[in-house]
Scaffold this motif. Sequence first.
Motif, mmCIF file in Angstrom:
data_model
loop_
_atom_site.group_PDB
_atom_site.id
_atom_site.type_symbol
_atom_site.label_atom_id
_atom_site.label_comp_id
_atom_site.label_asym_id
_atom_site.label_seq_id
_atom_site.Cartn_x
_atom_site.Cartn_y
_atom_site.Cartn_z
ATOM 1 N N PRO A 128 0.825 -1.212 0.000
ATOM 2 C CA PRO A 128 0.000 0.000 0.000
ATOM 3 C C PRO A 128 0.857 1.260 0.000
ATOM 4 N N GLY A 129 0.299 2.340 -0.514
ATOM 5 C CA GLY A 129 1.026 3.594 -0.628
ATOM 6 C C GLY A 129 0.999 4.413 0.648
ATOM 7 N N THR A 130 1.521 5.625 0.537
ATOM 8 C CA THR A 130 1.649 6.532 1.678
ATOM 9 C C THR A 130 0.302 7.139 2.065
ATOM 10 N N LYS A 131 0.086 7.291 3.361
ATOM 11 C CA LYS A 131 -1.084 7.964 3.899
ATOM 12 C C LYS A 131 -0.628 9.085 4.832
ATOM 13 N N THR A 132 -1.355 10.180 4.834
ATOM 14 C CA THR A 132 -1.118 11.237 5.809
ATOM 15 C C THR A 132 -1.840 10.866 7.105
ATOM 16 N N ARG A 133 -1.159 11.023 8.230
ATOM 17 C CA ARG A 133 -1.729 10.645 9.515
ATOM 18 C C ARG A 133 -1.720 11.840 10.472
ATOM 19 N N LYS A 134 -2.758 11.912 11.322
ATOM 20 C CA LYS A 134 -2.850 12.953 12.335
ATOM 21 C C LYS A 134 -3.096 12.329 13.703
ATOM 22 N N ARG A 135 -2.671 13.049 14.722
ATOM 23 C CA ARG A 135 -2.897 12.564 16.080
ATOM 24 C C ARG A 135 -4.397 12.590 16.408
ATOM 25 N N ARG A 136 -4.866 11.502 16.947
ATOM 26 C CA ARG A 136 -6.215 11.417 17.487
ATOM 27 C C ARG A 136 -6.201 10.318 18.542
ATOM 28 N N LYS A 137 -7.194 10.289 19.379
ATOM 29 C CA LYS A 137 -7.228 9.308 20.444
ATOM 30 C C LYS A 137 -7.253 7.899 19.866
ATOM 31 N N GLY A 138 -6.366 7.068 20.371
ATOM 32 C CA GLY A 138 -6.277 5.697 19.882
ATOM 33 C C GLY A 138 -5.430 5.536 18.646
ATOM 34 N N SER A 139 -4.782 6.610 18.190
ATOM 35 C CA SER A 139 -3.944 6.519 16.996
ATOM 36 C C SER A 139 -2.534 6.079 17.379
ATOM 37 N N ARG A 140 -1.733 5.819 16.373
ATOM 38 C CA ARG A 140 -0.358 5.385 16.600
ATOM 39 C C ARG A 140 0.533 6.503 17.121
ATOM 40 N N ASP A 142 -0.202 8.063 19.830
ATOM 41 C CA ASP A 142 -0.394 8.134 21.279
ATOM 42 C C ASP A 142 0.895 7.907 22.058
ATOM 43 N N VAL A 143 1.798 7.089 21.522
ATOM 44 C CA VAL A 143 3.043 6.779 22.244
ATOM 45 C C VAL A 143 4.108 7.847 22.036
ATOM 46 N N LEU A 148 4.169 16.202 18.466
ATOM 47 C CA LEU A 148 4.103 15.509 17.177
ATOM 48 C C LEU A 148 2.641 15.278 16.817
ATOM 49 N N GLU A 149 2.103 16.126 15.966
ATOM 50 C CA GLU A 149 0.673 16.127 15.655
ATOM 51 C C GLU A 149 0.329 15.438 14.342
ATOM 52 N N THR A 150 1.271 15.455 13.399
ATOM 53 C CA THR A 150 0.994 14.899 12.072
ATOM 54 C C THR A 150 2.201 14.121 11.572
ATOM 55 N N GLY A 151 1.987 13.415 10.485
ATOM 56 C CA GLY A 151 3.077 12.676 9.872
ATOM 57 C C GLY A 151 2.564 11.836 8.720
ATOM 58 N N PHE A 152 3.350 10.839 8.365
ATOM 59 C CA PHE A 152 3.029 10.006 7.208
ATOM 60 C C PHE A 152 3.230 8.538 7.558
ATOM 61 N N GLU A 153 2.488 7.702 6.850
ATOM 62 C CA GLU A 153 2.624 6.253 7.001
ATOM 63 C C GLU A 153 2.918 5.661 5.629
ATOM 64 N N TYR A 154 4.001 4.892 5.529
ATOM 65 C CA TYR A 154 4.391 4.330 4.235
ATOM 66 C C TYR A 154 4.841 2.882 4.423
ATOM 67 N N VAL A 249 15.586 -3.378 23.164
ATOM 68 C CA VAL A 249 15.023 -3.053 24.481
ATOM 69 C C VAL A 249 13.654 -3.711 24.604
ATOM 70 N N PRO A 250 13.137 -3.855 25.836
ATOM 71 C CA PRO A 250 11.768 -4.361 25.974
ATOM 72 C C PRO A 250 10.791 -3.505 25.176
ATOM 73 N N LYS A 251 9.748 -4.114 24.705
ATOM 74 C CA LYS A 251 8.794 -3.495 23.776
ATOM 75 C C LYS A 251 8.347 -2.120 24.265
ATOM 76 N N LEU A 252 8.497 -1.115 23.398
ATOM 77 C CA LEU A 252 8.161 0.263 23.745
ATOM 78 C C LEU A 252 6.726 0.635 23.398
ATOM 79 N N TYR A 253 6.089 -0.169 22.547
ATOM 80 C CA TYR A 253 4.717 0.154 22.134
ATOM 81 C C TYR A 253 4.065 -1.104 21.574
ATOM 82 N N ASP A 254 2.758 -1.095 21.546
ATOM 83 C CA ASP A 254 2.004 -2.202 20.955
ATOM 84 C C ASP A 254 1.789 -1.933 19.464
ATOM 85 N N GLY A 255 1.564 -2.991 18.735
ATOM 86 C CA GLY A 255 1.308 -2.837 17.302
ATOM 87 C C GLY A 255 2.421 -3.436 16.476
#
Length: 504
Positions: A128-140, A142-143, A148-154, A249-255
Amino acid sequence: MPSATALNARIPVYDLLVIGGGINGTAVARDAAGRGLSVVLCEKDDLASHTSSASTKLIHGGLRYLEHYDFKLVRESLKEREILLRAAPHIIWPLRFILPYDEGLRPKWLLRMGLFLYDNLGGRELLPGTKTRKRRKGSRFDVLKDRLETGFEYSDCWVEDSRLVALNAVDAAQQGADIFTRTEVRSIKGEGGLYRAELQNRDTSKTIKVRGIVNAAGPWVDSLLSTIEQSDVKDETTLRLVKGSHIVVPKLYDGDHAFIFQNSDERVIFAIPYEQNFTLIGTTDVPHERPENLPQASAEEIQYLCDCVNEYFETQTTPADVVWTYSGVRPLYDDKAADASDVTRDYVLDLKKYETDAPFVSVYGGKITTSRKLADHVMEKIKHYYPDMGKPWTKNAYFPGGNIPEADFEEFYKSQLEHYPDLDPKLVRLICRRYGTRITRVLRNGVGQYFGGNLTEADARYLVEFEWAEEPEDILWRRTKCGLHMSEAEQSAFKEWFKFANLV
């Protein structure tokens, strides 16, 4: 007493000697053997015992290479990414990366433009291609820290690097290649249109003759030239050794997603899910002087990596949290860049002839992603010397265990649960990941003894019989990473069992 002529006649003659059992050497051996050449590969230690087992475990185009205008390398890498994904879906799988935008570093428009190129340079089909991502509750996000309010997923891909090396060697052997591990090439001499090579393993020496040589010795590629018995071999060093270190290191985040972070020194750092319970963080770029000085992560590198991720994660990491480190030396072609991070990751093939008309190719640089293509280019470079050599074949070929229908690992795993209903589903999944469709060979006599850390007797016996594992460490830390999950007592017990088990 046999005559000298008779003794000489007994010396085996091969078409090609490949020196180096890392990713490039095994890829060349696989390609050459599949084209009908008689091939011998020599590795002075274990397969993937150095650089090739110390990577960031990614099949990727190299997003940051775009900044250096390495469009050719990125395009070739992206095309190879999908070829390898299809060929080995048990040890290579898609991985989504979160790249958060951090004000004051690379501008958002530049990141988006780079990712647009990244999506389109290599003819992406499976991922899959790139998506623009924004901070929201339950988003990636959160950690991550609040700024850091926005970014990209590729997309890129994960690879079990040591296993890819082993599978190249397994395939080469299936095509007829002789694979000699813990065997050093002690000398090379041009002789009668061939090369005469003296080999030495733990117990015996052996002489062979070859019609060509590929020097894929990685960090030792230049120093290996000193084995050639020719006084005027005084090539200027063209190798730049760069140490890269990683921490676990021990796992820093879920997912099951990864993060890529910009750093103030313009480098990028990865944080990647690792071995179910951990996070892998890397890497550094530090000049390394001599290949015989085995690399280790320094206290400064460990602190640097901790500091880098602490700029982004809410959960802070200290050196005390590090459960394991590993380091490798990248044998890069020296393009005279001032900074180690700027040295090209592309490969260079140097073809010469020493005291004979037979080819001698030295491989500089390269990366796991481009190893198949590098091998193809090596064969193209030497095809003049082998007029009966077969055509290119690896582009559409599976790696051993990789012939999974539609490259759908999850469906394959579900089918294996039906075949092995009495086994723990988690163990079945891990064995499917390690061996793919070869699971039937591994479990042909059941799992046998369980050593802890997801390591079984079936693993050990298979890896010794089919993948040249000779020492416990070959299994614990290269063919698998079970050592990371085992206590010291469990590791000691396995080593004791290995010492007395009848494995050969």
